[in-house]
Design a protein around this motif. Sequence first.
Motif, PDB file in Angstrom:
ATOM      1  N   THR A   1      24.841 149.007  37.734  1.00 34.33           N
ATOM      2  CA  THR A   1      24.842 149.046  38.641  1.00 34.33           C
ATOM      3  C   THR A   1      23.843 150.648  37.934  1.00 34.33           C
ATOM      4  N   SER A   2      23.632 151.375  38.931  1.00 33.81           N
ATOM      5  CA  SER A   2      22.404 151.966  39.489  1.00 33.81           C
ATOM      6  C   SER A   2      22.098 153.676  38.338  1.00 33.81           C
ATOM      7  N   PRO A   3      21.682 154.079  37.156  1.00 27.99           N
ATOM      8  CA  PRO A   3      21.630 154.403  36.576  1.00 27.99           C
ATOM      9  C   PRO A   3      21.281 156.114  36.963  1.00 27.99           C
ATOM     10  N   PHE A   4      21.213 156.184  37.996  1.00 29.04           N
ATOM     11  CA  PHE A   4      21.325 157.780  38.601  1.00 29.04           C
ATOM     12  C   PHE A   4      21.175 157.311  39.537  1.00 29.04           C
ATOM     13  N   VAL A   5      20.718 158.333  40.651  1.00 27.11           N
ATOM     14  CA  VAL A   5      20.673 158.513  42.280  1.00 27.11           C
ATOM     15  C   VAL A   5      18.979 158.277  42.982  1.00 27.11           C
ATOM     16  N   GLY A   6      19.363 157.580  43.844  1.00 30.03           N
ATOM     17  CA  GLY A   6      17.898 157.325  44.252  1.00 30.03           C
ATOM     18  C   GLY A   6      17.905 155.814  45.303  1.00 30.03           C
TER      19      GLY A   6
ATOM     20  N   VAL B   1      18.477 132.738  38.588  1.00 30.88           N
ATOM     21  CA  VAL B   1      18.965 132.107  37.003  1.00 30.88           C
ATOM     22  C   VAL B   1      18.037 133.417  37.043  1.00 30.88           C
ATOM     23  N   VAL B   2      18.566 134.151  35.974  1.00 30.47           N
ATOM     24  CA  VAL B   2      18.209 135.459  35.575  1.00 30.47           C
ATOM     25  C   VAL B   2      17.822 135.763  33.681  1.00 30.47           C
ATOM     26  N   LYS B   3      17.367 135.821  32.827  1.00 26.09           N
ATOM     27  CA  LYS B   3      17.132 136.408  31.487  1.00 26.09           C
ATOM     28  C   LYS B   3      18.005 138.156  31.711  1.00 26.09           C
ATOM     29  N   LYS B   4      17.938 138.113  30.288  1.00 32.79           N
ATOM     30  CA  LYS B   4      18.348 138.942  29.351  1.00 32.79           C
ATOM     31  C   LYS B   4      17.292 139.960  29.663  1.00 32.79           C
ATOM     32  N   GLY B   5      17.231 140.922  30.864  1.00 33.43           N
ATOM     33  CA  GLY B   5      15.832 141.973  30.495  1.00 33.43           C
ATOM     34  C   GLY B   5      15.015 141.541  31.386  1.00 33.43           C
ATOM     35  N   GLN B   6      15.406 140.222  32.331  1.00 35.87           N
ATOM     36  CA  GLN B   6      14.115 140.437  33.838  1.00 35.87           C
ATOM     37  C   GLN B   6      14.242 141.431  34.958  1.00 35.87           C
ATOM     38  N   VAL B   7      13.114 141.847  35.415  1.00 36.89           N
ATOM     39  CA  VAL B   7      13.205 142.953  36.374  1.00 36.89           C
ATOM     40  C   VAL B   7      14.008 142.181  37.517  1.00 36.89           C
ATOM     41  N   LEU B   8      15.504 143.003  38.471  1.00 38.64           N
ATOM     42  CA  LEU B   8      16.258 142.289  39.700  1.00 38.64           C
ATOM     43  C   LEU B   8      15.722 143.199  40.159  1.00 38.64           C
ATOM     44  N   CYS B   9      15.354 144.580  40.408  1.00 36.56           N
ATOM     45  CA  CYS B   9      15.209 145.832  41.552  1.00 36.56           C
ATOM     46  C   CYS B   9      14.348 146.966  40.803  1.00 36.56           C
ATOM     47  N   ILE B  10      13.925 147.632  41.648  1.00 32.17           N
ATOM     48  CA  ILE B  10      12.825 149.402  41.209  1.00 32.17           C
ATOM     49  C   ILE B  10      14.543 149.709  42.067  1.00 32.17           C
ATOM     50  N   VAL B  11      14.603 151.304  41.579  1.00 29.27           N
ATOM     51  CA  VAL B  11      15.407 152.189  42.194  1.00 29.27           C
ATOM     52  C   VAL B  11      14.389 153.639  41.938  1.00 29.27           C
ATOM     53  N   GLU B  12      14.032 154.427  42.992  1.00 31.29           N
ATOM     54  CA  GLU B  12      13.025 155.268  42.835  1.00 31.29           C
ATOM     55  C   GLU B  12      13.699 156.443  43.187  1.00 31.29           C
ATOM     56  N   ALA B  13      13.606 157.544  41.996  1.00 28.13           N
ATOM     57  CA  ALA B  13      14.695 158.581  41.467  1.00 28.13           C
ATOM     58  C   ALA B  13      13.209 159.847  41.408  1.00 28.13           C
TER      59      ALA B  13
ATOM     60  N   PHE C   1      24.624 157.424  41.154  1.00 22.14           N
ATOM     61  CA  PHE C   1      24.684 157.295  39.883  1.00 22.14           C
ATOM     62  C   PHE C   1      26.001 156.344  39.619  1.00 22.14           C
ATOM     63  N   GLY C   2      25.910 155.766  39.223  1.00 22.02           N
ATOM     64  CA  GLY C   2      26.804 154.261  38.815  1.00 22.02           C
ATOM     65  C   GLY C   2      27.653 153.256  40.219  1.00 22.02           C
ATOM     66  N   GLU C   3      26.683 153.255  41.090  1.00 21.46           N
ATOM     67  CA  GLU C   3      26.752 152.341  42.505  1.00 21.46           C
ATOM     68  C   GLU C   3      26.506 151.302  41.949  1.00 21.46           C
ATOM     69  N   PRO C   4      27.299 150.231  42.417  1.00 25.13           N
ATOM     70  CA  PRO C   4      27.249 148.858  41.796  1.00 25.13           C
ATOM     71  C   PRO C   4      25.976 148.080  42.634  1.00 25.13           C
ATOM     72  N   LEU C   5      25.118 147.262  41.816  1.00 24.89           N
ATOM     73  CA  LEU C   5      23.495 146.943  42.485  1.00 24.89           C
ATOM     74  C   LEU C   5      24.161 145.385  42.695  1.00 24.89           C
TER      75      LEU C   5
ATOM     76  N   LYS D   1      10.367 160.601  42.904  1.00 19.83           N
ATOM     77  CA  LYS D   1       9.002 160.020  43.243  1.00 19.83           C
ATOM     78  C   LYS D   1       8.777 159.311  42.131  1.00 19.83           C
ATOM     79  N   LEU D   2       9.615 158.650  41.243  1.00 21.05           N
ATOM     80  CA  LEU D   2       9.682 157.673  39.468  1.00 21.05           C
ATOM     81  C   LEU D   2      10.222 156.613  40.502  1.00 21.05           C
ATOM     82  N   MET D   3       9.373 154.802  40.678  1.00 26.20           N
ATOM     83  CA  MET D   3      10.036 153.149  40.258  1.00 26.20           C
ATOM     84  C   MET D   3      10.262 153.504  38.917  1.00 26.20           C
ATOM     85  N   ASN D   4      11.748 153.153  38.900  1.00 22.86           N
ATOM     86  CA  ASN D   4      12.727 152.620  37.782  1.00 22.86           C
ATOM     87  C   ASN D   4      12.908 151.259  38.041  1.00 22.86           C
ATOM     88  N   GLU D   5      12.758 150.329  37.019  1.00 20.96           N
ATOM     89  CA  GLU D   5      12.583 148.833  36.672  1.00 20.96           C
ATOM     90  C   GLU D   5      14.552 148.762  35.817  1.00 20.96           C
TER      91      GLU D   5
END
Length: 186
Positions: A112-117, A136-148, A176-180, A150-154
């Motif tokens: 889920t998204s940790p914040f609004v962005g 196939v992804v590993k734990k800790g692999q970057v899935l996307c970016i959420v801009e909040a 916030f909390g929206e499934p990604l 003006k900050l880019m959050n991986e």
Amino acid sequence: MARRVERVQQAEQEKPVVEAGPFTLSDVKQLVEALEGTDVTSFVWSRSGDKVVIRRGEKPATVAVAYPSPAAAVAPLAPLPPVSAPAAAAAAPAAAPAPAPKAESKPGVIVTSPFVGTFYRAPSPESPPFVDVGAVVKKGQVLCIVEAMKLMNEIEAEVPGKIAEILVENATPVEFGEPLFRIEPA
């Protein structure tokens, strides 16, 4: 009464005749002086396309109108009486649209998204997305970016597994909390 008429006539003779044309400051001053000592609280005069508005006395009370915000729907405490078929058909369009199928109903871990962005699948418009469905992804692999703000959050994978679904379109706002993503653990 006769005295009053005489005073008005005398005042009219003493006052200069107002010329046609736009109002001048002296014209407005003369109007204000003429209204002093009277019960007149509002005066409007138009001439040659110009308009003078004079208001005297206390400022009218400003009335602030507060409109109630729409309240969230609350489940009734007691069952409602049955509704006839025509009334039910009329109420159906007013009802909220049915929510999209929830991702939680399918097996897997929901990221889920940790914040609004704003959700971005790639680091830049020219770059390929971080992950696609089936990757196939590993734990800790970057899935996307959420801009909040003006900050880019991986946003990283919380568990290793396979990307089963991407639940948000690229470059769309998220709450916030929206499934990604839905990840099926490996």
